[in-house]
Every structure is written in structure tokens, then in C-alpha cells.
Design a protein around this motif. Structure first.
Motif, PDB file in Angstrom:
ATOM      1  N   PHE A   1      -4.722  -6.925  -7.823  1.00 48.30           N
ATOM      2  CA  PHE A   1      -5.153  -5.636  -8.368  1.00 48.30           C
ATOM      3  C   PHE A   1      -4.916  -4.521  -7.358  1.00 48.30           C
ATOM      4  O   PHE A   1      -4.440  -3.437  -7.720  1.00 48.30           O
ATOM      5  CB  PHE A   1      -6.631  -5.697  -8.747  1.00 48.30           C
ATOM      6  CG  PHE A   1      -7.243  -4.358  -8.989  1.00 48.30           C
ATOM      7  CD1 PHE A   1      -6.984  -3.662 -10.151  1.00 48.30           C
ATOM      8  CD2 PHE A   1      -8.064  -3.774  -8.036  1.00 48.30           C
ATOM      9  CE1 PHE A   1      -7.537  -2.413 -10.371  1.00 48.30           C
ATOM     10  CE2 PHE A   1      -8.626  -2.529  -8.248  1.00 48.30           C
ATOM     11  CZ  PHE A   1      -8.363  -1.851  -9.411  1.00 48.30           C
ATOM     12  N   GLY A   2      -5.224  -4.778  -6.099  1.00 49.39           N
ATOM     13  CA  GLY A   2      -5.048  -3.760  -5.070  1.00 49.39           C
ATOM     14  C   GLY A   2      -3.601  -3.360  -4.881  1.00 49.39           C
ATOM     15  O   GLY A   2      -3.261  -2.177  -4.841  1.00 49.39           O
ATOM     16  N   VAL A   3      -2.717  -4.338  -4.787  1.00 49.78           N
ATOM     17  CA  VAL A   3      -1.298  -4.020  -4.574  1.00 49.78           C
ATOM     18  C   VAL A   3      -0.691  -3.379  -5.820  1.00 49.78           C
ATOM     19  O   VAL A   3       0.077  -2.425  -5.720  1.00 49.78           O
ATOM     20  CB  VAL A   3      -0.526  -5.281  -4.145  1.00 49.78           C
ATOM     21  CG1 VAL A   3       0.961  -5.044  -4.136  1.00 49.78           C
ATOM     22  CG2 VAL A   3      -0.983  -5.724  -2.770  1.00 49.78           C
ATOM     23  N   ALA A   4      -1.052  -3.898  -6.999  1.00 50.60           N
ATOM     24  CA  ALA A   4      -0.533  -3.295  -8.237  1.00 50.60           C
ATOM     25  C   ALA A   4      -1.040  -1.863  -8.394  1.00 50.60           C
ATOM     26  O   ALA A   4      -0.277  -0.965  -8.763  1.00 50.60           O
ATOM     27  CB  ALA A   4      -0.935  -4.141  -9.448  1.00 50.60           C
ATOM     28  N   GLY A   5      -2.315  -1.634  -8.109  1.00 46.87           N
ATOM     29  CA  GLY A   5      -2.868  -0.282  -8.177  1.00 46.87           C
ATOM     30  C   GLY A   5      -2.221   0.652  -7.174  1.00 46.87           C
ATOM     31  O   GLY A   5      -1.936   1.817  -7.487  1.00 46.87           O
TER      32      GLY A   5
ATOM     33  N   CYS B   1      -0.101   4.025  -8.063  1.00 51.44           N
ATOM     34  CA  CYS B   1      -0.438   5.312  -7.437  1.00 51.44           C
ATOM     35  C   CYS B   1       0.750   5.896  -6.684  1.00 51.44           C
ATOM     36  O   CYS B   1       0.991   7.110  -6.742  1.00 51.44           O
ATOM     37  CB  CYS B   1      -1.621   5.142  -6.494  1.00 51.44           C
ATOM     38  SG  CYS B   1      -3.169   4.815  -7.341  1.00 51.44           S
ATOM     39  N   LEU B   2       1.506   5.049  -5.983  1.00 52.13           N
ATOM     40  CA  LEU B   2       2.678   5.550  -5.270  1.00 52.13           C
ATOM     41  C   LEU B   2       3.774   6.007  -6.224  1.00 52.13           C
ATOM     42  O   LEU B   2       4.494   6.961  -5.923  1.00 52.13           O
ATOM     43  CB  LEU B   2       3.206   4.489  -4.306  1.00 52.13           C
ATOM     44  CG  LEU B   2       2.376   4.295  -3.039  1.00 52.13           C
ATOM     45  CD1 LEU B   2       2.980   3.198  -2.177  1.00 52.13           C
ATOM     46  CD2 LEU B   2       2.262   5.586  -2.248  1.00 52.13           C
ATOM     47  N   CYS B   3       3.905   5.343  -7.368  1.00 52.29           N
ATOM     48  CA  CYS B   3       4.878   5.797  -8.372  1.00 52.29           C
ATOM     49  C   CYS B   3       4.493   7.169  -8.924  1.00 52.29           C
ATOM     50  O   CYS B   3       5.347   8.053  -9.066  1.00 52.29           O
ATOM     51  CB  CYS B   3       4.994   4.789  -9.499  1.00 52.29           C
ATOM     52  SG  CYS B   3       5.831   3.272  -9.041  1.00 52.29           S
TER      53      CYS B   3
ATOM     54  N   LEU C   1      -8.755   4.644  -2.624  1.00 53.87           N
ATOM     55  CA  LEU C   1      -9.842   3.867  -3.213  1.00 53.87           C
ATOM     56  C   LEU C   1      -9.388   2.446  -3.551  1.00 53.87           C
ATOM     57  O   LEU C   1     -10.048   1.465  -3.187  1.00 53.87           O
ATOM     58  CB  LEU C   1     -10.374   4.573  -4.463  1.00 53.87           C
ATOM     59  CG  LEU C   1     -11.511   3.882  -5.184  1.00 53.87           C
ATOM     60  CD1 LEU C   1     -12.796   4.034  -4.379  1.00 53.87           C
ATOM     61  CD2 LEU C   1     -11.682   4.458  -6.568  1.00 53.87           C
ATOM     62  N   VAL C   2      -8.250   2.337  -4.222  1.00 55.12           N
ATOM     63  CA  VAL C   2      -7.740   1.023  -4.628  1.00 55.12           C
ATOM     64  C   VAL C   2      -7.367   0.194  -3.408  1.00 55.12           C
ATOM     65  O   VAL C   2      -7.663  -0.999  -3.324  1.00 55.12           O
ATOM     66  CB  VAL C   2      -6.540   1.185  -5.587  1.00 55.12           C
ATOM     67  CG1 VAL C   2      -5.840  -0.127  -5.833  1.00 55.12           C
ATOM     68  CG2 VAL C   2      -7.003   1.793  -6.892  1.00 55.12           C
ATOM     69  N   TYR C   3      -6.743   0.818  -2.423  1.00 59.36           N
ATOM     70  CA  TYR C   3      -6.365   0.096  -1.207  1.00 59.36           C
ATOM     71  C   TYR C   3      -7.604  -0.398  -0.467  1.00 59.36           C
ATOM     72  O   TYR C   3      -7.625  -1.531   0.024  1.00 59.36           O
ATOM     73  CB  TYR C   3      -5.529   0.989  -0.287  1.00 59.36           C
ATOM     74  CG  TYR C   3      -5.087   0.275   0.964  1.00 59.36           C
ATOM     75  CD1 TYR C   3      -3.930  -0.493   0.964  1.00 59.36           C
ATOM     76  CD2 TYR C   3      -5.826   0.351   2.136  1.00 59.36           C
ATOM     77  CE1 TYR C   3      -3.522  -1.161   2.100  1.00 59.36           C
ATOM     78  CE2 TYR C   3      -5.428  -0.324   3.279  1.00 59.36           C
ATOM     79  CZ  TYR C   3      -4.277  -1.074   3.256  1.00 59.36           C
ATOM     80  OH  TYR C   3      -3.881  -1.758   4.375  1.00 59.36           O
ATOM     81  N   SER C   4      -8.619   0.435  -0.399  1.00 62.14           N
ATOM     82  CA  SER C   4      -9.827   0.054   0.328  1.00 62.14           C
ATOM     83  C   SER C   4     -10.504  -1.162  -0.282  1.00 62.14           C
ATOM     84  O   SER C   4     -10.926  -2.068   0.437  1.00 62.14           O
ATOM     85  CB  SER C   4     -10.822   1.215   0.351  1.00 62.14           C
ATOM     86  OG  SER C   4     -10.277   2.301   1.046  1.00 62.14           O
ATOM     87  N   PHE C   5     -10.607  -1.197  -1.603  1.00 63.24           N
ATOM     88  CA  PHE C   5     -11.289  -2.315  -2.248  1.00 63.24           C
ATOM     89  C   PHE C   5     -10.373  -3.516  -2.459  1.00 63.24           C
ATOM     90  O   PHE C   5     -10.796  -4.655  -2.306  1.00 63.24           O
ATOM     91  CB  PHE C   5     -11.880  -1.891  -3.595  1.00 63.24           C
ATOM     92  CG  PHE C   5     -13.090  -1.034  -3.460  1.00 63.24           C
ATOM     93  CD1 PHE C   5     -14.250  -1.538  -2.905  1.00 63.24           C
ATOM     94  CD2 PHE C   5     -13.066   0.278  -3.867  1.00 63.24           C
ATOM     95  CE1 PHE C   5     -15.369  -0.748  -2.768  1.00 63.24           C
ATOM     96  CE2 PHE C   5     -14.173   1.087  -3.737  1.00 63.24           C
ATOM     97  CZ  PHE C   5     -15.336   0.569  -3.188  1.00 63.24           C
ATOM     98  N   GLY C   6      -9.140  -3.271  -2.821  1.00 64.70           N
ATOM     99  CA  GLY C   6      -8.277  -4.370  -3.221  1.00 64.70           C
ATOM    100  C   GLY C   6      -7.492  -5.016  -2.115  1.00 64.70           C
ATOM    101  O   GLY C   6      -7.324  -6.229  -2.090  1.00 64.70           O
ATOM    102  N   VAL C   7      -6.985  -4.232  -1.184  1.00 65.21           N
ATOM    103  CA  VAL C   7      -6.118  -4.782  -0.152  1.00 65.21           C
ATOM    104  C   VAL C   7      -6.871  -4.955   1.154  1.00 65.21           C
ATOM    105  O   VAL C   7      -6.841  -6.028   1.765  1.00 65.21           O
ATOM    106  CB  VAL C   7      -4.879  -3.882   0.056  1.00 65.21           C
ATOM    107  CG1 VAL C   7      -4.004  -4.413   1.163  1.00 65.21           C
ATOM    108  CG2 VAL C   7      -4.092  -3.767  -1.235  1.00 65.21           C
TER     109      VAL C   7
END
Length: 146
Positions: free
Chosen positions: A12-16, A20-22, A53-59
Motif C-alpha cells: 500500500f505504501g509503495v503503490a500510494g 502521488c508521484l504520478c 503521509l503514505v510513505y510515513s505509514f506504509g513504507v
């Protein structure tokens, strides 16, 4: 984290982060040069904060827990230190290359920058709710201290 598992959180973290980068790349490509479309620029800023946010929780969180459980107890501190040093050195390379890359190729740097491959998640552990160090065989002669 034990409720969902480390692997789904990291996926989820990497996909999110990729989404976001796209979005960020699209907004920078379309609206950054002119700077007139405030809504487009606001979406770019929002994508950056959602990325954090996504990187902090997911990755970040799932990765650190995964790294610490990857090694058996007798080499865990050295293994986690090695993982953290690897991440820090990789981040340092990206930070040094980013300014010149944006100056030369602009928003296309988002497309060129490397991200983890889907193959890395197929090989990730699938031991939901268990510490990986507890699953290792005690007194295994193959395990040596670093």
C-alpha cells in the motif's frame, strides 16, 4: 500493524507513493512553468503531503519493523544498523542527484527515478502476526554474526 501485516502495508505504501508521484509529475509538467493555474499547483502540493503521509505509514514504519524482525536476536542490532545505513546512503545519492536532474530534465526526473519493483514484494515474507526471528531455527549453524 499485526492486524494487516507488514507486506500489505508496504505494498500500500509503495503503490500510494507511486500514485502521488504520478500526480505530482503531471501537475509539475502541466502547471509549474506558467504558475497561473492555482488549482493545479494546489493539487501538486496536496500530492506532496499525501506522499509524505503514505510513505510515513506504509513504507517507513512497516519497513523498519520488517527490517528489525528480519534478523535473529543475536545479530538484530547489527542487521538493523546495516539496513538503516543502506537507506540513508541511498537517500543521500538521491538528494545529491535531484537538484541537477531537475535542472537538466525537469519533471521527467519523476519518471526516471527508481522505485521498488513488484518482484521485491513477491519475495517478502508472508508470516502474518509472527515475529520472523521466532520462525528461524535456533542454533542454526548457517547463521553467523556480522
Amino acid at each position: 500493524m499485526d492486524r494487516f501485516g507488514r507486506k500489505p502495508l508496504m505494498i500500500f505504501g509503495v503503490a500510494g507513493c507511486c500514485v502521488c508521484l504520478c500526480v505530482e509529475a503531471a501537475m509539475v509538467a502541466l502547471y509549474a512553468d506558467e504558475g497561473t493555474n492555482k488549482a493545479g499547483l494546489a493539487v501538486g502540493v496536496a500530492a506532496f503531503y499525501v506522499f509524505l503521509l503514505v510513505y510515513s505509514f506504509g513504507v517507513d514504519v512497516a519497513g523498519v519493523v520488517f527490517y528489525s524482525e528480519l534478523f535473529p536476536n543475536h545479530i538484530r542490532s547489527k542487521g538493523v544498523s546495516l539496513c538503516m545505513v543502506s537507506i540513508a546512503l541511498t537517500d543521500l545519492v538521491y538528494l545529491q542527484a535531484t537538484s541537477s536532474a531537475f535542472a537538466n530534465i525537469g519533471w521527467k526526473f519523476f519518471l526516471v527515478s527508481r522505485s521498488p519493483s513488484p518482484h521485491s514484494f513477491r519475495t517478502a515474507s508472508r508470516h502474518r502476526g509472527n515475529l520472523l526471528s521466532l520462525l528461524s531455527v535456533p542454533n542454526d549453524p548457517k547463521l553467523t554474526a556480522i
